[in-house]
Design an enzyme around this catalytic site. Structure first.
Site, PDB file in Angstrom:
ATOM      1  N   CYS A   1      -5.450 -10.013   1.299  1.00 34.59           N
ATOM      2  CA  CYS A   1      -4.933  -8.937   0.603  1.00 34.59           C
ATOM      3  C   CYS A   1      -3.637  -9.470   0.101  1.00 34.59           C
ATOM      4  O   CYS A   1      -3.417 -10.365  -0.491  1.00 34.59           O
ATOM      5  CB  CYS A   1      -4.756  -7.691   1.258  1.00 34.59           C
ATOM      6  SG  CYS A   1      -4.538  -6.205   0.446  1.00 34.59           S
ATOM      7  N   HIS A   2      -2.300  -8.600   0.595  1.00 31.88           N
ATOM      8  CA  HIS A   2      -1.106  -9.075   0.336  1.00 31.88           C
ATOM      9  C   HIS A   2      -0.565 -10.375   1.452  1.00 31.88           C
ATOM     10  O   HIS A   2       0.450 -10.586   1.030  1.00 31.88           O
ATOM     11  CB  HIS A   2      -0.230  -7.800   0.612  1.00 31.88           C
ATOM     12  CG  HIS A   2      -0.326  -7.077  -0.492  1.00 31.88           C
ATOM     13  ND1 HIS A   2      -1.274  -6.015  -0.626  1.00 31.88           N
ATOM     14  CD2 HIS A   2       0.320  -6.530  -1.666  1.00 31.88           C
ATOM     15  CE1 HIS A   2      -1.352  -5.075  -1.751  1.00 31.88           C
ATOM     16  NE2 HIS A   2      -0.014  -5.595  -2.350  1.00 31.88           N
TER      17      HIS A   2
END
Length: 180
Positions: free
Chosen positions: A106-107
């Site tokens: 994800c991030h």
């Protein structure tokens, strides 16, 4: 194998911590929660507060030498906090310097960008990180999971929570020595 899970004191996406943790443990490995402060970390379900988890080890009091691999769970806030913490960034860079496997979802690649370890590597992430990764010299792809062996270690990346099964499966293959 001892696997470090590095998260900030607040803001990790709970499912991106809990599901890989469970997968690692179910395959006989020892997951270890590492953070920038002692105590507990607060997880989130996107923007809503979720469970708290006890910190096992603290950045600055441990090193990559104590672990066989690193997992960087995502969420919006945790990777952003980590990339602003010099100790956390150095901890991540140590895994690359020592050729140890790293997995990020994800991030979480924001921390990899800050550690300057994406140059020449192919990886995926939450789509909004595409420009950051490219600007740091990485090759961004929109795939469920990417395994990059370009460098001294193997890097496993995925985009989002719905990619977690593929992410966990790929990381477990890397840990077992079967990267493809």
């Amino acid at each position: 194998m001892r696997i470090a899970f590095l998260v900030a004191p607040e803001g990790v996406e709970q499912i991106e911590l809990a599901q890989p943790w469970k997968a690692v443990r179910s395959h006989g490995h020892e997951p270890v929660l590492v953070s920038t402060r002692a105590g507990q970390v607060r997880a989130f379900h996107h923007l809503d507060r979720a469970d708290a988890f006890p910190v096992d080890e603290v950045v600055g009091r441990t090193s990559a030498d104590a672990f066989d691999a690193l997992v960087l769970p995502g969420g919006l806030a945790s990777p952003d906090f980590l990339r602003m913490d010099e100790g956390a960034v150095a901890f991540v860079r140590e895994f690359f310097d020592r050729g140890r496997p790293v997995a990020a979802i994800c991030h979480a690649p924001w921390t990899l960008v800050e550690a300057d370890v994406v140059r020449g590597r192919t990886l995926t992430s939450w789509p909004s990180l595409r420009t950051d990764i490219r600007n740091a010299g990485g090759i961004w792809v929109d795939e469920e999971v990417t395994i990059c062996d370009n460098g001294p270690n193997t890097l496993v990346t995925s985009r989002r929570p719905r990619d977690l099964k593929a992410f966990c499966d790929a990381f477990l293959r890397v840990l077992s020595g079967v990267a493809a």
